[in-house]
Design a protein around this motif. Sequence first.
Motif, mmCIF file in Angstrom:
data_model
loop_
_atom_site.group_PDB
_atom_site.id
_atom_site.type_symbol
_atom_site.label_atom_id
_atom_site.label_comp_id
_atom_site.label_asym_id
_atom_site.label_seq_id
_atom_site.Cartn_x
_atom_site.Cartn_y
_atom_site.Cartn_z
ATOM 1 N N THR A 8 -2.499 3.522 -2.733
ATOM 2 C CA THR A 8 -1.097 3.806 -2.431
ATOM 3 C C THR A 8 -0.690 5.075 -3.151
ATOM 4 O O THR A 8 -0.952 5.229 -4.341
ATOM 5 C CB THR A 8 -0.191 2.643 -2.888
ATOM 6 O OG1 THR A 8 -0.660 1.435 -2.299
ATOM 7 C CG2 THR A 8 1.241 2.876 -2.481
ATOM 8 N N ASN A 51 2.386 7.236 -4.476
ATOM 9 C CA ASN A 51 3.796 7.089 -4.841
ATOM 10 C C ASN A 51 4.354 8.375 -5.427
ATOM 11 O O ASN A 51 3.627 9.156 -6.042
ATOM 12 C CB ASN A 51 3.973 5.980 -5.900
ATOM 13 C CG ASN A 51 3.587 4.624 -5.384
ATOM 14 O OD1 ASN A 51 4.003 4.239 -4.311
ATOM 15 N ND2 ASN A 51 2.790 3.908 -6.157
ATOM 16 N N SER A 58 9.197 6.124 -4.783
ATOM 17 C CA SER A 58 9.048 6.070 -3.331
ATOM 18 C C SER A 58 7.576 6.016 -2.947
ATOM 19 O O SER A 58 6.748 6.732 -3.505
ATOM 20 C CB SER A 58 9.677 7.308 -2.697
ATOM 21 O OG SER A 58 11.043 7.368 -2.991
ATOM 22 N N VAL A 59 7.260 5.182 -1.966
ATOM 23 C CA VAL A 59 5.905 5.110 -1.444
ATOM 24 C C VAL A 59 5.730 6.241 -0.447
ATOM 25 O O VAL A 59 6.456 6.341 0.526
ATOM 26 C CB VAL A 59 5.637 3.753 -0.756
ATOM 27 C CG1 VAL A 59 4.259 3.743 -0.126
ATOM 28 C CG2 VAL A 59 5.793 2.617 -1.737
ATOM 29 N N GLU A 117 10.145 1.139 -0.942
ATOM 30 C CA GLU A 117 10.400 1.540 -2.322
ATOM 31 C C GLU A 117 9.632 0.602 -3.243
ATOM 32 O O GLU A 117 9.465 -0.578 -2.951
ATOM 33 C CB GLU A 117 11.893 1.440 -2.640
ATOM 34 C CG GLU A 117 12.765 2.396 -1.852
ATOM 35 C CD GLU A 117 12.613 3.835 -2.285
ATOM 36 O OE1 GLU A 117 12.415 4.084 -3.496
ATOM 37 O OE2 GLU A 117 12.689 4.718 -1.420
ATOM 38 N N THR A 118 9.165 1.120 -4.356
ATOM 39 C CA THR A 118 8.513 0.299 -5.366
ATOM 40 C C THR A 118 9.237 0.507 -6.682
ATOM 41 O O THR A 118 10.141 1.333 -6.783
ATOM 42 C CB THR A 118 7.028 0.711 -5.544
ATOM 43 O OG1 THR A 118 6.996 2.036 -6.073
ATOM 44 C CG2 THR A 118 6.275 0.643 -4.228
#
Length: 177
Positions: A160, A162, A125-126, A120-121
């Motif tokens: 990344t 997300n 959610s990644v 999680e960031t």
Amino acid sequence: VPGPGVMSLGLVTVPGVVQDNAVPEGNSLSVYGSSSSENAYLIDGVNTTGVEYGQEGKDLNFEFIQEIDVKTGGYEAEYGRSTGGIINVITKSGGNEFHGDVFGYYDNDSLQADTKHVGETLQGSVLGFTRDDWGADVGGFILKDRLWFFAAYDRVTRKTQNELTSGPFANEEVESK
């Protein structure tokens, strides 16, 4: 995906060396109970210890490293400003023969064991990540036995994916680099 640094060099396999959890970035070492700020980080003998927190001063790519010398105690007087460990990285250099190599590394979430729970960031959610690392190095001589050279290039790209979980753009996918 962590960048190259002392932790990724595998130095925690040296007896007496452990990760120093007191440092927020988590990328520093404790040597036989000393804090990370008591260590000295050297590249080719030049002190690169970060003066603010006493952490490693520079990240260095694996392909540029010839050897690593770790001293955990009983070291020479030249290291008198350190009560912890001495981590000295020796880089590759030129010589009387030409040499070089090309390298490339690729990593993404499909190569991980469990992609459903990558993490999680703060944004959400990644969904996935990719990392490309490629480059080349070459060394040799300009004047034999007198003047050598070594040159290297390294390109790292990280992406990344997300999914935003809140705000006006909730449930939208975004890509960060």
